[in-house]
Design an enzyme around this catalytic site. Structure first.
Site, PDB file in Angstrom:
ATOM      1  N   HIS A 286      13.328   6.593 -10.394  1.00 32.77           N
ATOM      2  CA  HIS A 286      13.765   6.040  -9.108  1.00 32.77           C
ATOM      3  C   HIS A 286      15.207   6.454  -8.801  1.00 32.77           C
ATOM      4  O   HIS A 286      15.479   7.036  -7.755  1.00 32.77           O
ATOM      5  CB  HIS A 286      13.643   4.519  -9.136  1.00 32.77           C
ATOM      6  CG  HIS A 286      14.083   3.841  -7.883  1.00 32.77           C
ATOM      7  ND1 HIS A 286      13.448   4.023  -6.686  1.00 32.77           N
ATOM      8  CD2 HIS A 286      15.111   2.977  -7.641  1.00 32.77           C
ATOM      9  CE1 HIS A 286      14.043   3.307  -5.750  1.00 32.77           C
ATOM     10  NE2 HIS A 286      15.061   2.668  -6.302  1.00 32.77           N
TER      11      HIS A 286
ATOM     12  N   ASP B 205      10.835  -0.343  -9.368  1.00 31.45           N
ATOM     13  CA  ASP B 205      10.820   0.774  -8.417  1.00 31.45           C
ATOM     14  C   ASP B 205      10.647   2.065  -9.205  1.00 31.45           C
ATOM     15  O   ASP B 205      11.416   2.326 -10.143  1.00 31.45           O
ATOM     16  CB  ASP B 205      12.130   0.820  -7.623  1.00 31.45           C
ATOM     17  CG  ASP B 205      12.307  -0.410  -6.746  1.00 31.45           C
ATOM     18  OD1 ASP B 205      11.300  -1.091  -6.495  1.00 31.45           O
ATOM     19  OD2 ASP B 205      13.447  -0.682  -6.339  1.00 31.45           O
TER      20      ASP B 205
ATOM     21  N   HIS C 110      10.450   5.772  -3.772  1.00 31.05           N
ATOM     22  CA  HIS C 110       9.340   4.884  -4.088  1.00 31.05           C
ATOM     23  C   HIS C 110       8.041   5.686  -4.015  1.00 31.05           C
ATOM     24  O   HIS C 110       7.918   6.630  -3.226  1.00 31.05           O
ATOM     25  CB  HIS C 110       9.266   3.713  -3.101  1.00 31.05           C
ATOM     26  CG  HIS C 110      10.447   2.798  -3.160  1.00 31.05           C
ATOM     27  ND1 HIS C 110      10.518   1.731  -4.027  1.00 31.05           N
ATOM     28  CD2 HIS C 110      11.611   2.796  -2.464  1.00 31.05           C
ATOM     29  CE1 HIS C 110      11.671   1.102  -3.856  1.00 31.05           C
ATOM     30  NE2 HIS C 110      12.347   1.728  -2.910  1.00 31.05           N
TER      31      HIS C 110
ATOM     32  N   HIS D 148       6.616  -6.184  -4.574  1.00 35.36           N
ATOM     33  CA  HIS D 148       7.610  -5.390  -3.855  1.00 35.36           C
ATOM     34  C   HIS D 148       6.984  -4.652  -2.674  1.00 35.36           C
ATOM     35  O   HIS D 148       6.931  -3.421  -2.633  1.00 35.36           O
ATOM     36  CB  HIS D 148       8.283  -4.383  -4.805  1.00 35.36           C
ATOM     37  CG  HIS D 148       9.554  -3.790  -4.250  1.00 35.36           C
ATOM     38  ND1 HIS D 148       9.550  -2.743  -3.352  1.00 35.36           N
ATOM     39  CD2 HIS D 148      10.852  -4.091  -4.462  1.00 35.36           C
ATOM     40  CE1 HIS D 148      10.798  -2.425  -3.042  1.00 35.36           C
ATOM     41  NE2 HIS D 148      11.602  -3.244  -3.710  1.00 35.36           N
TER      42      HIS D 148
END
Length: 584
Positions: A72, A93, A311, A333
């Protein structure tokens, strides 16, 4: 008490080893009512941080976790957590696409994951290929500055900003006609992050490491850091990267309000925007935008969106879920609608394949309960602490006395051979070991002997009791022992052995003689005697004995069964104690 210079043993915090993650946000930039912590609390938290490496397993109270590269940002990690044999992979993430400087997220190999907790930021959206995206991005920037406009890119200080700087610096190097057009990087935090990027080249992909052998790719030739906004000369075309990335406030918001009315200028949104932010609102191309002071500002500049978000999109996320093959998948998320559509798509796909994979979308602060089969494994330890072999069992553990694992550990057991030992559970791990190994192998445990006794008033003659005991257990021996509580040698007691104790003066006055049944650690015989004793006390013909006297002596009672009836001689008021000894 913990030393002020040492992190406490509780509330420990673990970070990947790159110090990039230690640049925590400064709460002084947030309103007092919105602050979750103070700057003093932030500084005091540093002493609790413990750095870990990728693939390093850490054990905290029996809970094991291992960090893996998440792709990420530099230093981002996903964590594999093992609790009581259940393995949970939390991605956080993550990105499965290798970009110009970061490696793609990795999947733990050789591990069967029970629960996968994964992000669902983009729901069912899929992003365009990286090379196509980069070409469209550089072409768009070139067009804006070529028409004399100013290009604003709201970015976060960490992550995508460094990726975009690499792309722009390389593009400017390949197009000399753009040398006169400056590129500014306006963020004090981003400048601090850049120093870390320039240092931790070894944590990046092979492309960056190869380029670093020639020169540091993060020492840019065509990009300047804007130290002071007041000294910025806003004249002519330029490219400005400023934070925050969603235009909530700060420099990016100030410049957007200033440049929005000029149609030569352009806004390029490069990352994910949350619903309700100005960046998300601008993507809808309204005729005007609200300023921070409440004014309405006309929106005439161009607005474009090119996602360089780190992402995973639907394609990469669904592929990763397939690779992990976890029976439980928890989506987090993401916006509620996007998560719901992703859940429906995954359920439809696995239903067609007839795969039993359950998908969950819990709300914030909602507790999710998952149930797993209680299967355990226990290692058999030798007296030297070596692992000999492993038991696997479900729910039931068999226990055998009078054997020690130390003597059996010399060779591998044969099929159906009973093994004896003590099952020790510590930190979600099971071990079987002999009693003599407890102190050394289990952290200081030791064995002891627990003696249990029960006292019941018995108002009949001893001969009657002896006769019933002989009918049930056979031969009964009568011996004299020390006072109650006196220790006896190991193995002294035998099944069915009756012992007469010498009584203290008070006990003699209160209850007369006492008969103690030693059962040699066998609780079953103790229970049988208790049942026998209570049953013949309930016989009506024996009731009279409790309040009468008889002539029979103990010696006469031993030669023949006692006569049941009313006697007129001495009354024996006896108290029985029967119990057993357990080794623990």
């Amino acid at each position: 008490m913990n030393s002020p210079h040492q992190p406490p043993r509780h509330n420990r915090t673990f970070f990947p080893h790159t110090p990039l993650q230690f640049h925590l946000p400064n709460p002084s930039n947030i309103g007092v009512d919105d602050q979750l912590y103070t700057e003093d609390e932030l500084m005091r938290s540093y002493q609790r941080i413990e750095a870990v490496d990728y693939h390093q397993e850490v054990d905290v109270g029996g809970i094991k976790f291992t960090s893996y590269n998440a792709g990420h940002v530099l230093g981002a990690a996903m964590f594999l957590i093992e609790i009581a044999g259940v393995k949970v992979l939390y991605t956080g993430d993550y990105s499965r696409e290798e970009d110009r400087h970061l490696m793609a997220a990795e999947k733990p190999e050789g591990v069967q994951i029970d629960v996968l907790i994964t992000e669902s930021t983009y729901g069912l959206q899929s992003q365009e290929p990286r090379l196509v995206k980069e070409a469209r991005f550089t072409s768009l920037i070139h067009n804006i500055v070529s028409r004399g406009g100013r290009c604003l890119m709201p970015v976060f200080a960490l992550g995508r900003a460094q990726e975009l700087l690499l792309i722009l610096d390389e593009y400017w190097e390949a197009h000399p006609e753009l040398d006169s057009i400056p590129i500014y990087y306006a963020s004090s935090l981003a400048k601090k992050c850049m120093a870390v990027y320039q240092t931790y080249i070894n944590m990046m992909n092979a492309r960056i490491r190869k380029q670093f052998a020639i020169s540091n790719p993060f020492v840019f030739k065509h990009i300047s850091n804007l130290k002071n906004v007041e000294q910025f000369e806003d004249s002519g075309p330029c490219v400005m990267m400023a934070s925050p990335g969603m235009l909530q406030s700060g420099l990016s918001r100030e410049l957007f309000e200033r440049w929005a009315p000029d149609m030569r200028n352009g806004l390029v949104v490069t990352g994910y925007c949350v619903e309700g932010t100005l960046a998300r609102h601008a993507l809808n191309e309204p005729s005007e935008i609200p300023s921070l002071d409440g004014r309405k500002i006309p929106l005439r500049c161009s607005v474009d969106y090119i996602s360089f978000s780190a992402h995973v999109d639907y394609t990469d996320n669904a592929a990763f879920i397939d690779e992990v093959k976890a029976p439980h998948v928890v989506l987090v998320h993401g916006e509620a609608n996007a998560m719901g559509r992703l859940k429906s798509a995954l359920q439809s796909k696995y239903s067609e394949r007839e795969e039993n994979i359950k998908i969950y979308t819990p709300k914030n602060c909602e507790t999710l309960k998952l149930h797993f089969r209680g299967e355990k494994m226990a290692k058999v330890r030798t007296s030297r602490g070596e692992d000999l072999f492993v038991f696997r069992f479900v729910f039931i553990v068999c226990w055998y006395d009078n054997l020690t694992i130390g003597s059996l550990a010399a060779k591998y057991p044969t099929e159906n051979q009973p093994l004896s030992g003590i099952l020790v559970a510590k930190d979600f791990q099971l071990n079987i070991m002999g009693p003599e190994d407890l102190n050394e192998l289990s952290g200081g445990l030791s064995t002891t002997v627990v003696t249990q006794r029960q006292s019941v008033a018995f108002h009949a003659g001893i001969g009657l009791l002896r006769w019933h005991l002989e009918m049930m257990f056979g031969k009964v021996e009568e011996t004299i022992t020390g006072p109650p509580g006196a220790e006896t040698k190991e193995g002294e007691a035998k099944e069915g052995e009756v012992k007469k104790e010498e009584k203290k003066e008070k006990e003699k006055e209160a209850a007369g003689e006492a008969i103690v049944l030693r059962l040699g650690g066998c609780a079953q015989i103790d229970d049988r005697f208790g049942s026998l004793f209570k049953s013949f006390l309930r016989i009506p013909s024996l009731t009279g004995i409790r309040h009468s006297r008889h002539q029979a002596t103990h010696a006469q009672a031993q030669r023949a069964p006692p006569r049941v009836g009313r006697q007129r001689h001495e009354r024996h008021d006896c108290r029985l104690r029967f119990g057993c000894r357990h080794g623990h």
